[in-house]
Design a protein around this motif. Structure first.
Motif, PDB file in Angstrom:
ATOM      1  N   THR A 117       0.832  -1.204   0.000  1.00  0.00           N
ATOM      2  CA  THR A 117       0.000   0.000   0.000  1.00  0.00           C
ATOM      3  C   THR A 117       0.865   1.251   0.000  1.00  0.00           C
ATOM      4  N   HIS A 118       2.011   1.200   0.684  1.00  0.00           N
ATOM      5  CA  HIS A 118       2.889   2.364   0.716  1.00  0.00           C
ATOM      6  C   HIS A 118       4.226   1.975   1.321  1.00  0.00           C
ATOM      7  N   LEU A 119       5.189   2.904   1.234  1.00  0.00           N
ATOM      8  CA  LEU A 119       6.570   2.604   1.616  1.00  0.00           C
ATOM      9  C   LEU A 119       6.886   3.049   3.041  1.00  0.00           C
ATOM     10  N   THR A 121       7.828   1.492   6.861  1.00  0.00           N
ATOM     11  CA  THR A 121       8.525   0.254   7.209  1.00  0.00           C
ATOM     12  C   THR A 121       7.631  -0.786   7.871  1.00  0.00           C
ATOM     13  N   ASP A 122       6.498  -0.355   8.469  1.00  0.00           N
ATOM     14  CA  ASP A 122       5.614  -1.337   9.103  1.00  0.00           C
ATOM     15  C   ASP A 122       4.668  -1.999   8.104  1.00  0.00           C
ATOM     16  N   HIS A 123       4.858  -1.701   6.820  1.00  0.00           N
ATOM     17  CA  HIS A 123       4.009  -2.312   5.793  1.00  0.00           C
ATOM     18  C   HIS A 123       4.797  -3.126   4.777  1.00  0.00           C
ATOM     19  N   VAL A 124       6.115  -3.082   4.873  1.00  0.00           N
ATOM     20  CA  VAL A 124       6.950  -3.786   3.891  1.00  0.00           C
ATOM     21  C   VAL A 124       7.914  -4.773   4.557  1.00  0.00           C
ATOM     22  N   GLY A 234      -5.003  -0.229   3.959  1.00  0.00           N
ATOM     23  CA  GLY A 234      -3.687   0.334   4.242  1.00  0.00           C
ATOM     24  C   GLY A 234      -3.864   1.445   5.258  1.00  0.00           C
ATOM     25  N   ASP A 235      -3.050   2.480   5.180  1.00  0.00           N
ATOM     26  CA  ASP A 235      -3.125   3.562   6.170  1.00  0.00           C
ATOM     27  C   ASP A 235      -4.006   4.722   5.713  1.00  0.00           C
ATOM     28  N   LEU A 236      -5.023   4.417   4.902  1.00  0.00           N
ATOM     29  CA  LEU A 236      -6.047   5.422   4.589  1.00  0.00           C
ATOM     30  C   LEU A 236      -6.618   5.966   5.891  1.00  0.00           C
ATOM     31  N   PRO A 280      -5.053  -2.282   8.943  1.00  0.00           N
ATOM     32  CA  PRO A 280      -3.888  -2.883   9.601  1.00  0.00           C
ATOM     33  C   PRO A 280      -3.732  -2.529  11.082  1.00  0.00           C
ATOM     34  N   HIS A 281      -4.208  -1.367  11.495  1.00  0.00           N
ATOM     35  CA  HIS A 281      -3.825  -0.881  12.829  1.00  0.00           C
ATOM     36  C   HIS A 281      -4.944  -0.844  13.856  1.00  0.00           C
ATOM     37  N   LEU A 282      -6.220  -0.926  13.435  1.00  0.00           N
ATOM     38  CA  LEU A 282      -7.299  -0.941  14.433  1.00  0.00           C
ATOM     39  C   LEU A 282      -7.345  -2.298  15.118  1.00  0.00           C
TER      40      LEU A 282
HETATM   41 ZN   LIG Z   1       1.102   1.877   9.126  1.00  0.00          ZN
END
Ligand SMILES: [Zn+2]
Length: 289
Positions: A117-119, A121-124, A234-236, A280-282
């Motif tokens: 979803t984006h670059l 570090t907690d997503h790759v 993602g982090d939307l 991812p974070h909730l």
């Molecule tokens: Zn995140």
């Protein structure tokens, strides 16, 4: 943490939540959402009581999702990663994604698509790994000791997957995190496994949707079947605050105005449709918007 494998079915497609870690945010939560009022915090804490700990800190989940259809096994994001991964400076590494994949009966070799979803570090984290982090990938005979090489020899954790990143995100790499060139994008390119997308793009399972703001080339994945929609965000949105009040900025959004616009656009949906969110974070892996 438990390794249950919560899932959501949309038509014949299954979306599977894959836990990687959980832990407190690195700064006070009021700094992360400077515009939130006391009333909005209270509302968000009622909605997601698991996202605040006894010390009043923001407690985050870190998870990835798999999307399984008859045509594809797609992963959306790759978690915080191993002990030597790029998120080591701030996230609760090592993550447990390999165990979560195993619990969901997913062999990394059968994943055909990885949507990043984006670059951040907690997503790759598990996208590209070193042999030291995952010795079993070093080609050693089962049960034999490995050489323990820590040369930083990096390889895609999902050996048969095409990794999808928005071109706008790739182009912003130096501004986002130049170290990811060496640890992520160069190894993916060298393996011939990196594909850049230009905006909304149909996938083998679902559709990549450009949702810029958190980062310049942020993307989400939409799965639809009739009136049932699921958005792997993602982090939307990173906290229930931003679900209940999409106008509220998160301090680490690179373009808060664009992020707000993306949230409002994606969270609004036609009456008569059901929109499920996979975030991812909730605390809860699946929620209805
Ligand atoms: Zn995140």
């Amino acid at each position: 943490m438990s390794l249950s494998v919560p899932h959501l079915r949309i038509g014949s497609t299954e979306i599977i939540a894959l836990a990687d870690g959980e832990g407190p945010f690195f700064s006070p939560r009021a700094e992360a959402f400077p515009e939130a009022t006391a009333g909005q915090w209270a509302e968000a804490d009622r909605y997601d009581p698991g996202a605040v700990d006894a010390e009043g800190r923001w407690r985050l989940q870190f998870r990835a999702y798999a999307i399984r259809s008859d045509k594809s096994l797609t992963l959306v994001d790759a978690g915080i990663g191993p002990a030597d991964g790029p998120a080591v400076s701030w996230a609760p590494v090592p993550g447990v994604l390999p165990a979560s994949l195993a619990a969901a009966n997913i062999d990394p070799a059968e994943v055909d698509t990885v949507v990043l979803t984006h670059l951040h570090t907690d997503h790759v984290g598990w996208a590209v790994v070193t042999e030291a982090a995952v010795p079993s990938m070093g080609g050693a005979v089962d049960g034999a000791p490995t050489s323990g090489s820590a040369t930083g020899d990096r390889r895609p954790y999902f050996p048969n997957a095409e990794y999808l990143l928005q071109r706008a995100e790739f182009d912003a790499l130096d501004a986002l995190n130049p170290q990811l060139r060496e640890t992520l994008t160069d190894p993916l390119s060298a393996a011939g496994q990196l594909r850049l997308l230009d905006g909304d793009t149909p996938l083998r399972a679902g559709r990549a949707v450009a949702t810029p703001g958190h980062t310049p080339g942020h993307q989400s994945v939409l799965v639809a079947d009739g009136r049932e929609l699921a958005l792997v965000t993602g982090d939307l949105l990173v906290h229930a605050l931003q679900l209940l009040h999409p106008e509220l900025a998160y301090s680490h959004e690179l373009d808060p105005e664009a992020a707000r616009h993306s949230r409002k656009r994606m969270l609004g949906h036609e009456t008569g449709t059901t929109l499920h969110l996979a975030t991812p974070h909730l605390t809860e892996p699946f929620i209805s918007a």
